[in-house]
Scaffold this motif. Sequence first.
Motif, short mmCIF file in Angstrom:
data_model
loop_
_atom_site.label_atom_id
_atom_site.label_comp_id
_atom_site.label_asym_id
_atom_site.label_seq_id
_atom_site.Cartn_x
_atom_site.Cartn_y
_atom_site.Cartn_z
N THR A 315 -27.36 24.50 12.40
CA THR A 315 -27.20 23.07 12.63
C THR A 315 -26.74 22.90 14.07
O THR A 315 -26.25 23.84 14.71
CB THR A 315 -26.14 22.46 11.69
OG1 THR A 315 -24.86 23.03 12.01
CG2 THR A 315 -26.48 22.73 10.23
N ALA A 316 -26.88 21.69 14.58
CA ALA A 316 -26.46 21.43 15.95
C ALA A 316 -24.97 21.72 16.13
O ALA A 316 -24.55 22.25 17.17
CB ALA A 316 -26.78 19.98 16.33
N ILE A 388 -29.40 31.81 29.10
CA ILE A 388 -30.42 32.41 28.22
C ILE A 388 -29.97 32.32 26.76
O ILE A 388 -30.74 31.95 25.87
CB ILE A 388 -30.68 33.86 28.64
CG1 ILE A 388 -31.38 33.89 30.01
CG2 ILE A 388 -31.52 34.60 27.59
CD1 ILE A 388 -31.47 35.26 30.63
N LEU A 389 -28.69 32.64 26.52
CA LEU A 389 -28.15 32.53 25.16
C LEU A 389 -28.20 31.09 24.67
O LEU A 389 -28.56 30.83 23.51
CB LEU A 389 -26.71 33.06 25.14
CG LEU A 389 -25.96 32.96 23.81
CD1 LEU A 389 -26.68 33.77 22.73
CD2 LEU A 389 -24.53 33.43 23.97
N LEU A 390 -27.87 30.16 25.54
CA LEU A 390 -27.91 28.74 25.17
C LEU A 390 -29.33 28.32 24.77
O LEU A 390 -29.54 27.60 23.79
CB LEU A 390 -27.42 27.89 26.34
CG LEU A 390 -27.21 26.40 26.08
CD1 LEU A 390 -26.16 26.16 25.00
CD2 LEU A 390 -26.81 25.69 27.37
N ARG A 396 -33.27 27.41 17.94
CA ARG A 396 -33.10 27.69 16.52
C ARG A 396 -32.29 26.62 15.80
O ARG A 396 -31.84 26.84 14.68
CB ARG A 396 -32.47 29.07 16.35
CG ARG A 396 -33.45 30.17 16.72
CD ARG A 396 -32.79 31.53 16.96
NE ARG A 396 -33.84 32.51 17.25
CZ ARG A 396 -34.41 32.67 18.45
NH1 ARG A 396 -34.00 31.93 19.48
NH2 ARG A 396 -35.37 33.56 18.62
N ILE A 397 -32.11 25.48 16.42
CA ILE A 397 -31.43 24.36 15.76
C ILE A 397 -32.43 23.62 14.87
O ILE A 397 -33.49 23.21 15.34
CB ILE A 397 -30.83 23.39 16.80
CG1 ILE A 397 -29.70 24.09 17.58
CG2 ILE A 397 -30.30 22.13 16.13
CD1 ILE A 397 -29.10 23.25 18.68
N ASP A 398 -32.09 23.49 13.60
CA ASP A 398 -33.03 22.85 12.68
C ASP A 398 -32.58 21.48 12.19
O ASP A 398 -33.32 20.80 11.47
CB ASP A 398 -33.32 23.76 11.48
CG ASP A 398 -32.08 24.06 10.65
OD1 ASP A 398 -31.00 23.52 10.96
OD2 ASP A 398 -32.19 24.84 9.69
N SER A 399 -31.36 21.05 12.55
CA SER A 399 -30.91 19.73 12.09
C SER A 399 -29.73 19.26 12.95
O SER A 399 -29.02 20.05 13.55
CB SER A 399 -30.47 19.78 10.61
OG SER A 399 -29.36 20.63 10.45
N ARG A 406 -30.61 16.69 22.72
CA ARG A 406 -31.45 17.83 23.10
C ARG A 406 -31.72 17.82 24.60
O ARG A 406 -31.69 18.86 25.25
CB ARG A 406 -32.75 17.84 22.30
CG ARG A 406 -33.70 19.00 22.66
CD ARG A 406 -34.90 19.05 21.75
NE ARG A 406 -34.55 19.49 20.41
CZ ARG A 406 -34.42 20.77 20.05
NH1 ARG A 406 -34.60 21.74 20.94
NH2 ARG A 406 -34.13 21.08 18.81
N GLU A 407 -31.99 16.65 25.15
CA GLU A 407 -32.22 16.55 26.60
C GLU A 407 -30.99 17.00 27.38
O GLU A 407 -31.12 17.66 28.42
CB GLU A 407 -32.59 15.12 26.96
CG GLU A 407 -33.98 14.70 26.52
CD GLU A 407 -34.29 13.26 26.89
OE1 GLU A 407 -33.46 12.63 27.58
OE2 GLU A 407 -35.36 12.76 26.48
N VAL A 408 -29.81 16.65 26.91
CA VAL A 408 -28.56 17.06 27.58
C VAL A 408 -28.43 18.58 27.56
O VAL A 408 -28.12 19.21 28.57
CB VAL A 408 -27.34 16.40 26.91
CG1 VAL A 408 -26.04 16.97 27.47
CG2 VAL A 408 -27.39 14.89 27.10
N TRP A 409 -28.68 19.18 26.39
CA TRP A 409 -28.60 20.64 26.26
C TRP A 409 -29.63 21.31 27.17
O TRP A 409 -29.32 22.30 27.85
CB TRP A 409 -28.87 21.04 24.81
CG TRP A 409 -27.68 20.94 23.92
CD1 TRP A 409 -26.87 19.86 23.73
CD2 TRP A 409 -27.17 21.96 23.07
NE1 TRP A 409 -25.90 20.14 22.81
CE2 TRP A 409 -26.05 21.42 22.39
CE3 TRP A 409 -27.55 23.28 22.79
CZ2 TRP A 409 -25.31 22.16 21.47
CZ3 TRP A 409 -26.83 24.01 21.87
CH2 TRP A 409 -25.71 23.46 21.22
#
Length: 437
Positions: A315-316, A388-390, A396-399, A406-409
């Motif tokens: 999850t996020a 790279i880890l981020l 792999r975030i599914d919810s 997502r744009e911020v990440w």
Amino acid sequence: MHTLAQLRSGELAGIKRLDLSCGLEEFPEEIFSLADSLEVLNLSGNALRQLPDDLHRLRHLRVLFCSNNRLRELPAGLGQCQQLSMIGFKSNRLQRVPGEALPPQLRWLILTDNELEELPSELGQRPLLQKLMLAGNRLRSLPASLSQCHRLELIRIAENRLSELPQWLLNLPALAWLAYAGNPLETEADASALAATAHIPWAQLQLQQRLGEGASGVIHQALWQPPSAPAREVAVKLYKGPMTSDGSPLHEMNACLSAGSHAQLISVLGRIVDHPQQQAGLVMGLIDRSYRNLADLPSLDSCSRDVYQPDTRFTAEVALNIARGIASAAAHLHQQGITHGDLYGHNTLYNDQGDCLLGDFGAASFHTRAETLETCALQRIEVRAFGILLGELLARIDSGLSATRREVWEELQRQCCQPQVLARPGFNQILAALHQA
């Protein structure tokens, strides 16, 4: 493991990987009978002093392991192997690497624990080079031509004789994992931190089941019986020999002890004394069974990148907790004058809530705590590893992740991985961005 008898009988016809470790003193000619299929050849653990000049007859050969043999020179014939991309000659007696021995598709080169004093300039003319393992040699410098290797992501140069890190190395756009401990250039560990570490006599420890094994040591669950105190369950790490692919296990131990206490680091309770074989070791807190490895080690194909199980999803909120935890641990280490050198998913333990621990200090190195350009560059190299880890977490975030979040990440991930090393954010900036997320 295969046998010579199997090879000579034709039983192995058509195989893609051959593993032979049976005291070989000469290269078996029968290996050439596998030329139509062989891709991976492992001849480690023999007594070979040379390889044939016509090894290129194995036209599909991609990977060659020849560690723990007796070669003094990297065979020139390797350079004619057009598909060969990974070469491993750890713990031979190599004193020379001819430029013509480097194949054009070279991606991963392992020359750990040899007697090399110099490397050829041709090494920088291998544009696919991604992973370079040179710990435990006698190098006083690196070829300046490596500045052209813009895909180089991981380099191990611990336990050599380098008096400085070249500026071009600190500017490599893709470099993310660097280990340089045990060179004259390195700042010493904090002696006061080491002196303050508790000494735990071996006689107070009872080893139980083995929990795991890495390049530098073996970890056991154990029962520790301190004097005048209740017994407690702990983990004991006993270090192996003098050299691993990352460097000296004793440098790893010093880094663990100097790192200090942090919520995302495994607690160190003391160092072992009076071991009957004088083996070095640490007593650490026992990790709860709910924790597991975030990823598996890189494969031959992935080279410098971790391998995740196909069903790994988050999850996020869990992914954010992991990212915050690892960034916080890295920020703490940098404040102590330590770079981890191996910031990876496979060195991260996590549970279902995203609580996490950063382990394995085998590639850790010390640097001055002063804010010099070199210190800043060393820390920003590690920021790329975090980026790279981020990205791996984000994929792999599914919810629970909106398009805006997502744009911020993704923007933070781009900043961490941008090619201009000094333009990357520091971990304190990263933490602030993650808390805003």
